[in-house]
Design a protein around this motif. Structure first.
Motif, PDB file in Angstrom:
ATOM      1  N   CYS A 415       0.858  -1.193   0.000  1.00 60.32           N
ATOM      2  CA  CYS A 415       0.000   0.000   0.000  1.00 60.32           C
ATOM      3  C   CYS A 415       0.888   1.234   0.000  1.00 60.32           C
ATOM      4  O   CYS A 415       2.118   1.137  -0.065  1.00 60.32           O
ATOM      5  N   ASP A 416       0.270   2.387   0.080  1.00 56.14           N
ATOM      6  CA  ASP A 416       1.016   3.623  -0.069  1.00 56.14           C
ATOM      7  C   ASP A 416       1.999   3.834   1.075  1.00 56.14           C
ATOM      8  O   ASP A 416       3.167   4.162   0.874  1.00 56.14           O
ATOM      9  N   SER A 421      -3.482  -0.439   5.660  1.00 56.88           N
ATOM     10  CA  SER A 421      -4.213  -1.297   4.727  1.00 56.88           C
ATOM     11  C   SER A 421      -3.441  -2.562   4.415  1.00 56.88           C
ATOM     12  O   SER A 421      -3.986  -3.680   4.450  1.00 56.88           O
ATOM     13  N   SER A 422      -2.164  -2.407   4.098  1.00 57.72           N
ATOM     14  CA  SER A 422      -1.378  -3.579   3.716  1.00 57.72           C
ATOM     15  C   SER A 422      -1.206  -4.534   4.883  1.00 57.72           C
ATOM     16  O   SER A 422      -1.216  -5.751   4.704  1.00 57.72           O
ATOM     17  N   SER A 460      -2.313  -5.594  -4.112  1.00 54.76           N
ATOM     18  CA  SER A 460      -2.423  -4.160  -3.842  1.00 54.76           C
ATOM     19  C   SER A 460      -3.813  -3.677  -4.179  1.00 54.76           C
ATOM     20  O   SER A 460      -4.587  -4.367  -4.856  1.00 54.76           O
ATOM     21  N   HIS A 461      -4.134  -2.482  -3.698  1.00 57.57           N
ATOM     22  CA  HIS A 461      -5.399  -1.846  -4.075  1.00 57.57           C
ATOM     23  C   HIS A 461      -5.368  -1.575  -5.577  1.00 57.57           C
ATOM     24  O   HIS A 461      -4.318  -1.277  -6.153  1.00 57.57           O
ATOM     25  N   THR A 571      -9.257   4.185   1.958  1.00 53.85           N
ATOM     26  CA  THR A 571      -8.822   3.301   3.048  1.00 53.85           C
ATOM     27  C   THR A 571      -9.967   2.421   3.538  1.00 53.85           C
ATOM     28  O   THR A 571      -9.879   1.851   4.622  1.00 53.85           O
TER      29      THR A 571
END
Length: 660
Positions: A415-416, A421-422, A460-461, A571
């Motif tokens: 993620c970023d 999130s990750s 990933s997103h 998110t």
């Protein structure tokens, strides 16, 4: 190893998505009842005055015998079976199905009653009216049932249920008779006049300019089932056939595209095209050619010109179908072809195929690209627009793998920022993989900026997959949107079974690391709010961020970074959970690791998704990972989420999250 991308995420909300959802809803009302349309079409083909059996029985002594009675001509003019089926049966089935979609059997019954109102209050087949009144009846019944849910005294439930549905059905039937019926009738006549204008002025082929791109973008259902099927059915009732049933279902344009790839394509696209052509032409699953067009968008020109050719030939020969052909297979098309239209329909399919093939072949031959683009990526894009996994995607993705890969040993969830999130997504995926017996597969999480091209599979997103692919070009890339319960997790497990040769002994869960602070220090009771006051996602982010500031975990500037992070990638995690956190660049504003949790009485609209729990995250190191892993496991279980909704104190909330 070439990059493969698989995507399960729907595209962001917009006009196209709303039209697509409308088309899907219309399709969901019509498609379950296609058998009834086919039955009506066959009865029409056999028994009406212009039907197949008319010539056989015309010279008999009794021309008004049973064939005439079934068809509704002769002494049974306007009656028989044909008229009642299209006037009453088909619309009521559609209304019943629409009501059932909204509120089960009670919605279905009220939807059917409401549909009778528009059916009897109109002078044309009321398919559009049924598509309005059916869902409206279901929605009204659902709202009324919610008013006294749990408030009826025992023994009176059946009385209240039956009378409420009956009274509501009566009101909606009257409303449909005097209100909706005349309006829809006027619209149908107006739209019919517009179609007549296009036909009379030889302009009908121009509709392919709209229809062919709409098919690839999955907007065709709104056009086909919302407009063409109702108008075509009305026209078929009057003339015995309608060309409108052929505007969208002609398999020629798609077949031409696939044949062009068969002869002039490259790599996997060329290898998979012949099988796709068989599925598309005989199976009627047109979406199997959409990825080929998405892979080379200029090929939409070939489908438009092919579609226009097919329509022009049908106009020239006056050909048409007696009823909708679904799916759009050549077999279903011939089954519904009106007598005297077989030559025109056949030539229209051949003409559309030929023109589409020639144009597509020219575009492929003159393409300057050295290599064919990734068919799996195009398939993923198609599924993204469709909003769900395609039933035929495995035919393409499986063919595009480029041969067998080696065992998958390392998976990273990127993620970023790599802190929220990750971590949660990796926790859910790690547990699934370990439960499947692949304890030797390492699942980690990372910020995209820290990725190296050393992983076998990257999750990933969907909005970050392109960035992740730049750093890990040799990996398999899987795009997700729902981090808690993405169907892609199960597909990853299945892929492990294929690539790794079965599972090994499951190993204990990996500790994400909590060597620093305890869970209680990371999520303080003062940072848990049971009834949040925010009414929007932006306000909720601010509310969760202020709790982190008040707890001394972050500088006030970190809240701005939380908003910045949300503006780039959502998110929202799934199952009612959102976890706003700052960008990777904002880690300097973190004083110590901390979490905050806000529960809202009513879900907040989070980019079109319902978020009832908002967890603010500030991760200075890895000491929050263990608690995030526990939170992820809780929100992956519906019964645990229900416990959180019913919790009465912050202590209870924290106890559920910590598993104590």
């Amino acid at each position: 190893m070439s990059q493969t991308t698989v995507d399960d995420a729907p595209a962001r909300t917009g006009v196209r998505v709303r039209v697509q959802k409308l088309g899907t809803a219309l399709s969901n009302m019509v498609m379950p009842n296609i058998a009834a349309f086919i039955a009506w079409g066959l009865i029409t083909a056999l028994f009406i005055e212009q039907g197949w059996l008319q010539g056989i029985f015309a010279g008999l002594k009794d021309p008004d015998g049973w064939v005439a009675k079934i068809g509704g001509w002769g002494s049974y003019d306007g009656a028989g079976i044909v008229g009642p089926m299209i006037t009453f049966l088909l619309p009521i089935l559609i209304g019943y199905t629409g009501g059932r979609m909204i509120h089960g059997n009670r919605g279905a019954v009220v939807g059917a009653i409401a549909t009778v109102g528009v059916v009897t209050g109109a002078d044309v087949p009321m398919f559009l009216g049924a598509m309005i009144m059916g869902p409206l009846g279901g929605w009204c019944m659902k709202k009324i049932d919610a008013i006294w849910d749990g408030k009826i005294r025992p023994g009176f439930e059946m009385l209240v249920d039956n009378f409420s549905a009956g009274i509501l059905g009566m009101i909606l039937a009257v409303f449909g008779f005097f209100g909706i019926g005349p309006i829809v009738s006027a619209f149908t006549r107006g739209a019919g006049n517009a179609v007549d204008f296009l036909v009379d002025n030889d302009l009908l082929p121009l509709t392919s300019i709209l229809i062919e791109p709409a098919k690839v973008l999955f907007l065709n259902n709104a056009i086909n089932h919302g407009v063409l099927t109702p108008l075509g059915t009305t026209q078929a009732l009057e003339t015995g056939k309608s060309i409108l049933f052929l505007l969208e279902t002609n398999p020629g344009p798609g077949l031409g595209i696939l044949l062009a790839f068969t002869f002039f394509g490259k790599g996997v696209a060329r290898a998979s095209a012949p099988g796709a052509a068989i599925i598309q032409f005989f199976g009627g699953i047109h979406e199997i050619y959409f990825p080929y067009v998405l892979m080379k968008p200029k090929l939409i020109i070939a489908t438009i010109l092919g579609g226009m050719t097919g329509v022009f030939i049908n106009v020239l020969f006056g050909s048409g179908l007696r009823a909708p052909a679904a799916p759009g297979s050549i077999i279903a098309i011939y089954a519904q072809t009106a007598g005297g239209s077989f030559l025109g329909v056949t030539l229209s399919v051949l003409g559309a195929t030929t023109v589409s093939f020639v144009v597509a072949a020219f575009l492929l031959k003159t393409d300057k690209a050295a290599e064919e683009q990734d068919l799996a990526a195009a398939t993923a894009s198609m599924e993204s627009m469709k909003g769900r996994k395609s039933s035929i995607s495995s035919q393409l993705v499986g063919a595009s793998s480029g041969g067998p890969r080696g065992p998958i040993k390392s998976i990273v969830f990127a993620c970023d920022a790599g802190m929220g999130s990750s971590a949660m997504g990796a926790s859910v995926l790690r547990r699934k993989i370990q439960q499947a017996g692949f304890g030797d597969v390492k699942v980690t999480n990372s910020a995209i900026s820290n990725l190296t091209d050393s992983y076998d599979l990257v999750v990933s997103h969907r909005d970050l997959t392109a960035r992740a692919g730049q750093r890990t070009g040799s990996a398999i890339h899987v795009s997700v949107d729902d981090f808690m319960s993405s169907p892609r997790y199960d597909e990853i497990v299945e892929q492990l079974k294929q690539s790794n040769g079965g599972g090994s002994e499951a190993e204990p869960a990996v500790d994400d690391g909590s060597a620093g602070s305890s869970d209680g220090d990371v999520l303080a009771l003062s940072s848990i709010v049971l009834n949040g006051s925010a009414s929007s996602a932006a306000d909720a982010i601010s509310e969760a961020g202020r709790l982190l500031v008040d707890a001394g975990a972050v500088e006030p500037s970190y809240v701005d970074a939380m908003h910045e992070r949300e503006s780039s990638v959502s998110t929202y995690m799934g199952n009612g959970l959102a976890i706003p956190h700052g960008t990777n660049e904002a880690k300097g504003a973190i004083r110590r690791t901390g979490l905050s949790l806000v529960r809202y009485p009513e879900p907040i609209d989070w980019n079109g998704k319902p978020a009832q729990f908002v967890v603010g995250i500030a991760g200075a190191g890895k000491d929050h990972m263990a608690l995030l892993s526990k939170i992820a496991q809780v929100f992956s279980k519906p019964d645990e989420v229900a416990r959180l909704r019913g919790a009465q104190t912050p202590e209870e909330i924290r106890s559920i999250l910590m598993g104590s």
